[in-house]
Design a protein around this motif. Structure first.
Motif, PDB file in Angstrom:
ATOM      1  N   GLY A 197       0.810  -1.230   0.000  1.00 57.92           N
ATOM      2  CA  GLY A 197       0.000   0.000   0.000  1.00 57.92           C
ATOM      3  C   GLY A 197       0.836   1.269   0.000  1.00 57.92           C
ATOM      4  N   ILE A 198       2.081   1.178   0.412  1.00 60.93           N
ATOM      5  CA  ILE A 198       2.945   2.365   0.374  1.00 60.93           C
ATOM      6  C   ILE A 198       3.772   2.358  -0.917  1.00 60.93           C
ATOM      7  N   VAL A 242       3.367   0.872  -3.990  1.00 61.22           N
ATOM      8  CA  VAL A 242       2.749   1.092  -5.314  1.00 61.22           C
ATOM      9  C   VAL A 242       2.484   2.588  -5.555  1.00 61.22           C
ATOM     10  N   PRO A 243       1.754   3.277  -4.655  1.00 58.92           N
ATOM     11  CA  PRO A 243       1.522   4.704  -4.947  1.00 58.92           C
ATOM     12  C   PRO A 243       2.795   5.539  -4.842  1.00 58.92           C
ATOM     13  N   ALA A 244       3.736   5.136  -3.974  1.00 55.27           N
ATOM     14  CA  ALA A 244       4.965   5.931  -3.854  1.00 55.27           C
ATOM     15  C   ALA A 244       5.728   5.896  -5.174  1.00 55.27           C
ATOM     16  N   PHE A 302       4.488   4.806  -8.422  1.00 50.56           N
ATOM     17  CA  PHE A 302       3.775   5.214  -9.645  1.00 50.56           C
ATOM     18  C   PHE A 302       3.248   6.638  -9.580  1.00 50.56           C
ATOM     19  N   TYR A 303       2.867   7.058  -8.394  1.00 51.57           N
ATOM     20  CA  TYR A 303       2.306   8.408  -8.306  1.00 51.57           C
ATOM     21  C   TYR A 303       3.387   9.412  -7.891  1.00 51.57           C
ATOM     22  N   ILE A 304       3.994   9.206  -6.708  1.00 49.72           N
ATOM     23  CA  ILE A 304       4.866  10.267  -6.187  1.00 49.72           C
ATOM     24  C   ILE A 304       6.208  10.320  -6.919  1.00 49.72           C
ATOM     25  N   TRP A 323       7.426   8.880  -9.707  1.00 51.05           N
ATOM     26  CA  TRP A 323       7.300   9.143 -11.152  1.00 51.05           C
ATOM     27  C   TRP A 323       6.864  10.599 -11.377  1.00 51.05           C
ATOM     28  N   GLY A 324       5.862  11.067 -10.619  1.00 51.92           N
ATOM     29  CA  GLY A 324       5.365  12.440 -10.777  1.00 51.92           C
ATOM     30  C   GLY A 324       6.460  13.454 -10.487  1.00 51.92           C
ATOM     31  N   ILE A 325       7.193  13.248  -9.406  1.00 58.08           N
ATOM     32  CA  ILE A 325       8.232  14.217  -9.040  1.00 58.08           C
ATOM     33  C   ILE A 325       9.356  14.212 -10.078  1.00 58.08           C
ATOM     34  N   GLU A 337       9.055  13.758 -13.155  1.00 56.30           N
ATOM     35  CA  GLU A 337       8.613  14.549 -14.312  1.00 56.30           C
ATOM     36  C   GLU A 337       8.735  16.047 -14.043  1.00 56.30           C
ATOM     37  N   ILE A 338       8.390  16.461 -12.836  1.00 58.04           N
ATOM     38  CA  ILE A 338       8.488  17.891 -12.508  1.00 58.04           C
ATOM     39  C   ILE A 338       9.966  18.310 -12.492  1.00 58.04           C
ATOM     40  N   VAL A 339      10.798  17.459 -11.912  1.00 58.40           N
ATOM     41  CA  VAL A 339      12.220  17.795 -11.800  1.00 58.40           C
ATOM     42  C   VAL A 339      12.844  17.942 -13.193  1.00 58.40           C
ATOM     43  N   ILE A 345      11.559  19.192 -15.823  1.00 64.22           N
ATOM     44  CA  ILE A 345      11.134  20.346 -16.629  1.00 64.22           C
ATOM     45  C   ILE A 345      12.317  21.303 -16.705  1.00 64.22           C
ATOM     46  N   ILE A 352      -3.943   1.398   6.306  1.00 62.25           N
ATOM     47  CA  ILE A 352      -2.777   1.422   5.412  1.00 62.25           C
ATOM     48  C   ILE A 352      -2.820   2.663   4.519  1.00 62.25           C
ATOM     49  N   PHE A 400      -0.087   6.013   4.291  1.00 64.32           N
ATOM     50  CA  PHE A 400       0.469   6.646   3.084  1.00 64.32           C
ATOM     51  C   PHE A 400       0.057   8.122   3.015  1.00 64.32           C
ATOM     52  N   MET A 430       5.447  20.959  -7.741  1.00 66.28           N
ATOM     53  CA  MET A 430       5.844  19.861  -6.859  1.00 66.28           C
ATOM     54  C   MET A 430       4.857  19.760  -5.689  1.00 66.28           C
ATOM     55  N   ILE A 435      -6.034  -1.346  -1.566  1.00 68.31           N
ATOM     56  CA  ILE A 435      -4.716  -1.107  -0.964  1.00 68.31           C
ATOM     57  C   ILE A 435      -3.689  -0.800  -2.054  1.00 68.31           C
ATOM     58  N   GLN A 493      -5.023   4.663  -4.265  1.00 67.97           N
ATOM     59  CA  GLN A 493      -4.399   5.952  -3.988  1.00 67.97           C
ATOM     60  C   GLN A 493      -3.858   6.642  -5.245  1.00 67.97           C
ATOM     61  N   LEU A 494      -3.697   5.842  -6.319  1.00 65.05           N
ATOM     62  CA  LEU A 494      -3.184   6.436  -7.558  1.00 65.05           C
ATOM     63  C   LEU A 494      -4.179   7.438  -8.140  1.00 65.05           C
ATOM     64  N   LEU A 553       3.273  17.569 -16.246  1.00 65.58           N
ATOM     65  CA  LEU A 553       3.123  16.127 -16.027  1.00 65.58           C
ATOM     66  C   LEU A 553       2.703  15.498 -17.349  1.00 65.58           C
ATOM     67  N   TRP A 597       1.819   9.627 -17.440  1.00 66.55           N
ATOM     68  CA  TRP A 597       1.638   9.614 -15.977  1.00 66.55           C
ATOM     69  C   TRP A 597       0.159   9.796 -15.631  1.00 66.55           C
ATOM     70  N   ASN A 616      -2.137   6.627 -14.129  1.00 64.31           N
ATOM     71  CA  ASN A 616      -2.633   6.730 -12.757  1.00 64.31           C
ATOM     72  C   ASN A 616      -4.146   6.887 -12.669  1.00 64.31           C
TER      73      ASN A 616
END
Ligand code: HEM
Lengths: 54, 570
Positions: free
Chosen positions: A31-32, A34-36, A38-40, A42-44, A46-48, A50, B189, B193, B220, B270, B274-275, B287, B291, B295
């Motif tokens: 649970g931490i 997967v989103p860390a 794919f979302y955080i 990967w997202g960061i 992309e921003i970095v 630019i 959980i 996060f 950011m 789980i 969250q995506l 973005l 992405w 997501n």
């Protein structure tokens, strides 16, 4: 614990998925993680990436 | 472990660890007080967005919108959720709560955070709305309050996990944890996060507001903030789905149609729920489309699938339980003869239908990159999330309260006649409110906009008259729903603080309830299908699900058609 015994005789194999679902800490990891990723992260990234305006 | 640490509820057989019981009560009471503050802000904000009244001046509107957003979305819901976590671990597993002293520390931090944040907003120096996008600065205490609250809530999550470990160690249950506790684990959980993301974004922002850091990059900030902002909604989804399962068991003795399928659906939450945070950033530059689409579409649909599974299995399990009791006529006798006068049930069922039909369908539309653009940043967005967090989560928590008042607080439900009508007023008022907001949003009315008439502005815009009518309906139905919320607070506060003590189930306060225990005998000979029709265990639910699917597909298609007309290709 991987195995339960029924009436003390034959060990019963608990299916892998059930073992995953029975373990809160593996679930917490998924649970931490997967989103860390794919979302955080990967997202960061992309921003970095630019380019900064000159 | 001494027995004296526990109290057994004589009617339900639930065992409350005394420390856990005190903590559950404390969190629930704080949650309801916050709901009152958020509700007063809701009234003033609603009366301002009602064009014919347009109550507040602009600065007060944004101040109260900030108060409403933060108190409702973060403080009310998460405080109640921590109470649910303690209930689902300690009470349902008949286990002592791990580290009660640390749990109290968590509670105190949460309370301190609520006070510090509210004081900052009340001072008028933090009207940045709940999203607090940089570079708009707020009083540093605004962020500090949120950080304190988050640390307290994080402690609550770890106490929950610790209690699961203690229960396993002390063998208070056998096999897997119950499904309701598994739902609470899912919420926990996601909460961890969410709170970690909150810390990553809010601690630097706090330091920035103190002048210790020069710059926070807005792009950011938005990516990380929404890992907090949207994931916190996913805590709610997991928690209220767990509450649905609990109420189905409490009121009907219903057992899940398939433990495997329901647990699998929670697992999808789980891993993937969250995506969905990415749909807030669908029009952000910087973005990539990959992405955004990964997501919000591919991965998020797995979580949507999970919600549809729960939406099918909860009423399905109720149908099976009802059919087993003999309500087998036609497709819907089980539903017609359900205890509609019992607010525990009626609230839960309205929550389920409203969440699925209004919140769920609109959520998928908003999560689709192309059609999102039709309604992006319009009042359609609060329309959608009031269907999820208000009809879905808040109403589910309200219905659970009607069960907790007699069993946890040992008080009779005061004003039972009012309590009976409360879910209808709140749920149906909110349904009209959300649909009208979505209608107005489709016509382009912005969210967070103080004056849709653009009086005395340099650049103005004329909305069609129907947009003003729809916002009037938003105002009227919003006030009706707030009245429903006020009744909930009245009933809860009077019952808990001044209510008569309960002696037995017959003195619970609303005579229409008898609590069913989850009963294995409810599965008839020949399995679930034996009581159903056409070889289906729950044919009525199946028909409802097909109806849902048709509406879903039609609405989705209509939006694409609409997109084609607002954005003609040549
Ligand atoms: C009867 C109850 C309620 C009414 C009538 C109501 C009404 C409103 C109104 C009119 C807005 C402003 C929309 C805009 O101008 O953009 C709003 C915003 C909002 N509401 Fe509610 N609300 C209610 C309950 C709740 C509850 C229970 C929650 C959360 C659990 C909630 C969460 C929010 C949030 C997060 C916002 C957005 C704030 C922002 O844009 O910063 N509301 N509400």
């Amino acid at each position: 614990m991987n195995e339960h015994t029924s009436s003390g005789e034959r060990p019963i194999k608990i299916p892998l998925m059930q073992r995953v679902l029975d373990n809160p800490f593996i679930l917490l990891f998924i649970g931490i993680f997967v989103p860390a990723v794919f979302y955080i992260i990967w997202g960061i990234m992309e921003i970095v990436n630019i380019p900064i305006a000159p | 472990m001494s027995k004296a640490q526990f109290r057994t509820c004589p009617e339900t057989g639930l065992q409350y660890h005394k420390q856990a019981e005190m903590l559950i009560r404390a969190h629930a009471v704080v949650a309801v007080v916050i709901l009152l503050i958020g509700g007063i802000a809701a009234l003033l904000v609603t009366l301002t967005r009602w064009p014919a009244i347009h109550l507040l001046p602009a600065d007060r509107f944004y101040q109260l919108l900030t108060s409403h957003g933060v108190n409702m979305l973060i403080f009310w819901i998460i405080s109640f959720e921590i109470a649910i976590l303690y209930f689902c671990s300690s009470t349902l597993l008949k286990c002592r709560l791990a580290t009660p002293k640390i749990a109290w520390l968590g509670f105190i931090l949460m309370l301190a955070g609520i006070v510090v944040n509210n004081a900052a907003v009340a001072s008028g120096t933090a009207s940045v709305m709940m999203t607090s996008y940089v570079p708009m600065p707020a009083n540093p205490n605004f962020y500090l309050g949120l950080i304190l609250f988050a640390v307290g809530a994080l402690i609550g999550c770890f106490v929950f996990l610790g209690t699961l470990v203690v229960a396993k160690d002390e063998k208070t249950y056998e096999g897997s944890i119950p499904l309701v506790t598994f739902g609470a684990l899912t919420a926990c959980i996601i909460a961890i996060f969410t709170i970690a993301s909150g810390a990553i974004v809010l601690i630097p922002t706090w330091l920035w507001s103190l002048g210790l850091i020069n710059n926070i990059d807005p792009a950011m900030y938005r990516v990380v903030w929404w890992a907090l902002g949207h994931s916190s909604q996913q805590i709610n989804v997991a928690a209220h789905v767990a509450v649905w399962y609990a109420i189905a068991a409490i009121v009907f003795g219903a057992r899940p149609l398939s433990e495997k399928v329901s647990r699998g659906a929670f697992f999808l939450y789980i891993a993937f729920l969250q995506l969905a945070s990415a749909h807030h950033l669908l029009v952000d530059p910087g973005l990539s489309a990959e992405w955004k689409i990964f997501n919000t579409s591919y991965a998020m649909y797995l979580a949507v699938l999970a919600s549809m599974v729960h939406g099918l299995t909860v009423p399905g399990s109720i149908e099976v339980a009802q059919r087993s009791k003999g309500f087998t006529k036609g497709l819907f006798e089980w539903l017609r003869k359900a205890p509609w006068g019992n607010p525990v049930f009626s609230g839960m069922f309205i929550s389920l239908i409203g969440f699925g039909f209004i919140g769920g369908i609109s959520g998928v539309v908003m999560g689709t990159e192309q059609i999102n653009i039709i309604i992006h940043n319009t009042i359609y967005v609060p329309g959608h999330f009031h269907a999820t967090v208000v009809i879905g989560t808040t109403l589910a928590f309200m219905s659970l309260t009607y069960f907790l008042i007699p069993t946890l607080f040992r008080r009779q439900v005061a004003f039972p006649g009012l309590a009976k009508w409360q879910p209808y007023l709140f749920g149906l008022g909110m349904s009209v409110f959300t649909l009208a907001m979505m209608g107005a949003g489709t016509l382009g009315v912005e969210r967070r906009h103080w004056d849709m008439a653009f009086t005395n502005t340099a650049l103005s815009f004329d909305y069609p008259a129907s947009a003003f009518t729809l916002m009037g309906i938003v105002g009227i139905s919003g006030v009706a729903a707030i009245l429903g919320g006020a009744i909930y607070i009245l009933v809860t506060v009077v019952s808990v603080f001044f209510g008569k003590r309960v002696e037995s189930e017959s003195s619970y306060g609303f005579d229409m309830t008898t609590l069913s225990r989850a009963d294995p005998l409810l599965v008839p000979d020949g399995g679930h299908e034996a009581a159903g029709k056409w070889g289906l265990a729950a044919p009525g639910t199946f028909v409802l699900a097909m109806f849902f699917l048709v509406i879903f597909v039609l609405y989705y298609a209509v939006n694409w058609k609409y997109l084609a007309s607002v954005w003609p290709m040549s």
